[in-house]
Write a protein that holds these residues in place. Structure first.
Motif, PDB file in Angstrom:
ATOM      1  N   PHE A 152       3.351   5.098  -8.784  1.00 19.86           N
ATOM      2  CA  PHE A 152       2.056   4.539  -8.407  1.00 19.86           C
ATOM      3  C   PHE A 152       2.353   3.517  -7.311  1.00 19.86           C
ATOM      4  O   PHE A 152       3.108   2.583  -7.532  1.00 19.86           O
ATOM      5  CB  PHE A 152       1.433   3.898  -9.644  1.00 19.86           C
ATOM      6  N   GLN A 153       1.800   3.745  -6.124  1.00 23.14           N
ATOM      7  CA  GLN A 153       2.026   2.833  -5.005  1.00 23.14           C
ATOM      8  C   GLN A 153       0.691   2.231  -4.586  1.00 23.14           C
ATOM      9  O   GLN A 153      -0.327   2.924  -4.547  1.00 23.14           O
ATOM     10  CB  GLN A 153       2.640   3.580  -3.826  1.00 23.14           C
ATOM     11  N   TYR A 154       0.735   0.936  -4.240  1.00 21.54           N
ATOM     12  CA  TYR A 154      -0.507   0.275  -3.856  1.00 21.54           C
ATOM     13  C   TYR A 154      -0.218  -0.943  -2.985  1.00 21.54           C
ATOM     14  O   TYR A 154       0.877  -1.491  -3.006  1.00 21.54           O
ATOM     15  CB  TYR A 154      -1.319  -0.136  -5.089  1.00 21.54           C
ATOM     16  N   GLN A 155      -1.238  -1.315  -2.215  1.00 22.09           N
ATOM     17  CA  GLN A 155      -1.154  -2.505  -1.367  1.00 22.09           C
ATOM     18  C   GLN A 155      -2.029  -3.587  -1.975  1.00 22.09           C
ATOM     19  O   GLN A 155      -3.202  -3.356  -2.269  1.00 22.09           O
ATOM     20  CB  GLN A 155      -1.622  -2.193   0.052  1.00 22.09           C
ATOM     21  N   LEU A 156      -1.452  -4.760  -2.165  1.00 22.20           N
ATOM     22  CA  LEU A 156      -2.178  -5.927  -2.644  1.00 22.20           C
ATOM     23  C   LEU A 156      -2.359  -6.884  -1.477  1.00 22.20           C
ATOM     24  O   LEU A 156      -1.415  -7.120  -0.727  1.00 22.20           O
ATOM     25  CB  LEU A 156      -1.375  -6.659  -3.719  1.00 22.20           C
ATOM     26  N   CYS A 157      -3.548  -7.437  -1.326  1.00 16.87           N
ATOM     27  CA  CYS A 157      -3.786  -8.426  -0.266  1.00 16.87           C
ATOM     28  C   CYS A 157      -4.499  -9.641  -0.850  1.00 16.87           C
ATOM     29  O   CYS A 157      -5.348  -9.521  -1.730  1.00 16.87           O
ATOM     30  CB  CYS A 157      -4.617  -7.827   0.863  1.00 16.87           C
ATOM     31  N   ASN A 158      -4.158 -10.798  -0.304  1.00 17.76           N
ATOM     32  CA  ASN A 158      -4.755 -12.048  -0.729  1.00 17.76           C
ATOM     33  C   ASN A 158      -5.935 -12.353   0.195  1.00 17.76           C
ATOM     34  O   ASN A 158      -5.763 -12.446   1.409  1.00 17.76           O
ATOM     35  CB  ASN A 158      -3.715 -13.171  -0.662  1.00 17.76           C
ATOM     36  N   ALA A 159      -7.104 -12.521  -0.386  1.00 14.73           N
ATOM     37  CA  ALA A 159      -8.315 -12.767   0.391  1.00 14.73           C
ATOM     38  C   ALA A 159      -8.313 -14.123   1.088  1.00 14.73           C
ATOM     39  O   ALA A 159      -8.992 -14.305   2.095  1.00 14.73           O
ATOM     40  CB  ALA A 159      -9.545 -12.639  -0.501  1.00 14.73           C
ATOM     41  N   MET A 193      -7.501   4.781   9.982  1.00 17.66           N
ATOM     42  CA  MET A 193      -6.650   3.601  10.146  1.00 17.66           C
ATOM     43  C   MET A 193      -7.255   2.452   9.356  1.00 17.66           C
ATOM     44  O   MET A 193      -8.428   2.127   9.546  1.00 17.66           O
ATOM     45  CB  MET A 193      -6.558   3.207  11.624  1.00 17.66           C
ATOM     46  N   GLY A 194      -6.463   1.851   8.470  1.00 16.46           N
ATOM     47  CA  GLY A 194      -6.938   0.744   7.666  1.00 16.46           C
ATOM     48  C   GLY A 194      -5.871   0.337   6.681  1.00 16.46           C
ATOM     49  O   GLY A 194      -4.713   0.752   6.799  1.00 16.46           O
ATOM     50  N   PRO A 195      -6.237  -0.451   5.680  1.00 17.78           N
ATOM     51  CA  PRO A 195      -5.267  -0.849   4.663  1.00 17.78           C
ATOM     52  C   PRO A 195      -4.737   0.390   3.932  1.00 17.78           C
ATOM     53  O   PRO A 195      -5.430   1.406   3.835  1.00 17.78           O
ATOM     54  CB  PRO A 195      -6.059  -1.734   3.711  1.00 17.78           C
ATOM     55  N   LEU A 196      -3.536   0.290   3.404  1.00 17.75           N
ATOM     56  CA  LEU A 196      -2.927   1.422   2.707  1.00 17.75           C
ATOM     57  C   LEU A 196      -3.611   1.654   1.370  1.00 17.75           C
ATOM     58  O   LEU A 196      -3.667   0.756   0.527  1.00 17.75           O
ATOM     59  CB  LEU A 196      -1.439   1.170   2.494  1.00 17.75           C
ATOM     60  N   PRO A 197      -4.147   2.853   1.165  1.00 13.50           N
ATOM     61  CA  PRO A 197      -4.787   3.145  -0.119  1.00 13.50           C
ATOM     62  C   PRO A 197      -3.747   3.348  -1.216  1.00 13.50           C
ATOM     63  O   PRO A 197      -2.593   3.695  -0.955  1.00 13.50           O
ATOM     64  CB  PRO A 197      -5.552   4.440   0.150  1.00 13.50           C
ATOM     65  N   ALA A 198      -4.169   3.139  -2.452  1.00 12.11           N
ATOM     66  CA  ALA A 198      -3.303   3.425  -3.601  1.00 12.11           C
ATOM     67  C   ALA A 198      -2.972   4.910  -3.602  1.00 12.11           C
ATOM     68  O   ALA A 198      -3.761   5.738  -3.136  1.00 12.11           O
ATOM     69  CB  ALA A 198      -4.013   3.039  -4.896  1.00 12.11           C
ATOM     70  N   SER A 199      -1.788   5.258  -4.101  1.00 12.28           N
ATOM     71  CA  SER A 199      -1.416   6.675  -4.193  1.00 12.28           C
ATOM     72  C   SER A 199      -0.627   6.909  -5.476  1.00 12.28           C
ATOM     73  O   SER A 199       0.051   6.009  -5.983  1.00 12.28           O
ATOM     74  CB  SER A 199      -0.613   7.111  -2.973  1.00 12.28           C
ATOM     75  N   PHE A 200      -0.740   8.118  -5.982  1.00 12.95           N
ATOM     76  CA  PHE A 200      -0.077   8.519  -7.213  1.00 12.95           C
ATOM     77  C   PHE A 200       0.717   9.785  -6.945  1.00 12.95           C
ATOM     78  O   PHE A 200       0.210  10.711  -6.307  1.00 12.95           O
ATOM     79  CB  PHE A 200      -1.113   8.815  -8.309  1.00 12.95           C
TER      80      PHE A 200
END
Length: 157
Positions: A130-137, A66-73
């Motif tokens: 290509f799927q990915y999650q971007l987050c603002n620090a 369980m955590g942020p969504l990892p990038a996937s291809f």
């Protein structure tokens, strides 16, 4: 005159807000490791991203449930190539993510992923997503993005 000036100011501010909302904090680029490829070659598909200063993207290789969504291809099967191994992140960093209470692998400012392939025909066609999650620090905002990619080249024997 004041009404016209106010209207012009409101119009300018509205267009600036709309422009800010449509620009993504990441710019992707997809390229082959060689300009000219031929049947039998091993080449690398290179996926790079330039990220705005306060944004980060999570690597495809993680060590948590369980955590942020990892990038996937996802690669569409095609007889012109064969995948060799899996997509590998290049230069990811590791940090503790207090929200999920796990260590995460991520990229800041620049991300790079590489996939080796074997070229199996005279014309190479590699398509996928290509799927990915971007987050603002800074404020914790996150967005999930799906991009399509295509590597299409005529090869020489």
């Amino acid at each position: 005159m004041k009404i016209i000036n106010l209207w012009v100011l409101c119009t300018m501010l509205s267009s600036a807000v709309l422009t800010a909302q449509t620009s993504l904090p990441a710019k992707s680029d997809f390229k082959l490791s060689k300009e000219v490829v031929k049947k039998g070659d091993e080449v690398t598909l290179i996926f790079t991203m330039k990220l705005s200063n306060t944004w980060k993207v999570y690597s495809n290789i993680q060590n948590y449930d369980m955590g942020p969504l990892p990038a996937s291809f996802s690669f569409e099967p095609h007889p012109s190539y064969e995948l060799l191994g899996r997509v590998m992140p290049v230069g990811s960093k590791k940090e503790y993510e207090p929200v999920f209470e796990v260590d995460v692998n991520y990229f800041g400012k620049r991300a790079e992923f590489r996939q080796r392939i074997q070229v199996c025909s005279d014309t190479l066609l590699v398509k996928g997503t290509f799927q990915y999650q971007l987050c603002n620090a800074l404020d914790g905002r996150c967005t999930y993005i799906t991009e399509e990619f295509e590597f299409n080249t005529a090869t020489k024997n």
